[in-house]
Design a protein around this motif. Structure first.
Motif, mmCIF file in Angstrom:
data_model
loop_
_atom_site.group_PDB
_atom_site.id
_atom_site.type_symbol
_atom_site.label_atom_id
_atom_site.label_comp_id
_atom_site.label_asym_id
_atom_site.label_seq_id
_atom_site.Cartn_x
_atom_site.Cartn_y
_atom_site.Cartn_z
ATOM 1 N N HIS A 1 0.846 -1.187 -0.126
ATOM 2 C CA HIS A 1 -0.151 0.057 0.057
ATOM 3 C C HIS A 1 0.827 1.119 -0.096
ATOM 4 O O HIS A 1 1.670 1.298 0.852
ATOM 5 N N VAL A 2 0.751 2.059 -1.034
ATOM 6 C CA VAL A 2 1.507 3.131 -1.114
ATOM 7 C C VAL A 2 0.693 4.418 -1.013
ATOM 8 O O VAL A 2 -0.426 4.683 -1.778
ATOM 9 N N ARG A 3 0.794 5.174 0.281
ATOM 10 C CA ARG A 3 -0.281 6.126 0.396
ATOM 11 C C ARG A 3 0.582 7.485 0.549
ATOM 12 O O ARG A 3 1.638 7.507 1.674
ATOM 13 N N LEU A 4 -0.148 8.704 0.032
ATOM 14 C CA LEU A 4 0.672 9.941 0.275
ATOM 15 C C LEU A 4 -0.209 10.668 1.131
ATOM 16 O O LEU A 4 -1.577 10.930 0.775
ATOM 17 N N PRO B 1 -4.956 10.859 3.575
ATOM 18 C CA PRO B 1 -4.607 10.562 2.163
ATOM 19 C C PRO B 1 -4.922 11.340 1.052
ATOM 20 O O PRO B 1 -6.219 11.449 1.001
ATOM 21 N N THR B 2 -4.052 11.711 0.271
ATOM 22 C CA THR B 2 -4.539 12.267 -0.797
ATOM 23 C C THR B 2 -4.112 11.408 -2.193
ATOM 24 O O THR B 2 -4.560 11.952 -3.334
ATOM 25 N N TRP B 3 -3.598 10.617 -2.025
ATOM 26 C CA TRP B 3 -3.017 9.500 -3.251
ATOM 27 C C TRP B 3 -2.624 8.197 -2.489
ATOM 28 O O TRP B 3 -2.151 8.214 -1.776
ATOM 29 N N GLU B 4 -3.172 7.312 -3.072
ATOM 30 C CA GLU B 4 -2.698 6.042 -2.650
ATOM 31 C C GLU B 4 -2.903 4.892 -3.677
ATOM 32 O O GLU B 4 -3.730 5.229 -5.031
#
Length: 178
Positions: free
Chosen positions: A120-123, A140-143
């Motif tokens: 899971h890549v989460r910004l 989170p704003t991008w994942e």
């Protein structure tokens, strides 16, 4: 339940979940990159998903961290250390983010020691809830999520490199920092 039945149940669950993930990835691709506009700096953290097998270390977590930081730096983002990130976050006016890469490796012994990875890549960025009193919190704003079977754990770094490349592409398409 026999090993064959457990394997079939695990396979059915995997197939059902992959359909759900495909839908969420399509939604993420259609989402606007507007929250990335003006982003200037990012802190990167690689974390292990709770309950993960010890084999997760075979991926090369330190190399994954360095690879991700290099990708973001090449895209024009300032990569922050922990102290600088915390200092800037307290100011709440600086456009920064926390990129979390969560990785897990799970062995399914009943299916012949099949190894399944999950990522899971989460910004996360500071968002403000405009109310009284106003609240600033990370959201989170991008994942992007990924999972699947593998027999080559070090090759997963390339998979995560591709995911971070998608983030960089979305960041660049958002336009220059203002």
């Amino acid at each position: 339940m026999t090993k064959k039945h457990l394997f079939l149940v695990a396979l059915v669950l995997l197939l059902m979940t992959s359909g759900f993930l495909a839908q969420s990835q399509v939604l993420a691709q259609n989402a606007t990159s507007e929250p990335l506009v003006g982003l200037k700096a990012v802190r990167v953290e690689v974390k292990i998903i709770e309950g993960s097998d010890q084999r997760v270390q075979e991926i090369g977590l330190a190399q994954l961290l360095a690879q991700t930081e290099e990708q973001l730096s090449s895209a024009g983002l300032k990569v922050l250390g922990q102290d600088e990130y915390l200092r800037l976050r307290r100011s709440s006016n600086y456009p920064l983010a926390l990129l979390e890469i969560l990785i897990g490796v799970f062995t399914i012994e009943e299916a012949g020691d099949v190894v399944v990875y999950a990522g899971h890549v989460r910004l996360n960025q500071t968002v403000c809830l405009a109310r009284k009193p106003s609240l600033n919190l990370l959201a989170p704003t991008w994942e992007f999520r990924t999972f699947g079977p593998t027999n080559d754990l070090p090759s997963l770094r390339e998979r995560f490199k591709d995911i971070v490349s998608k983030l960089v592409q979305d960041y660049k398409s958002a336009g220059p920092a203002r």
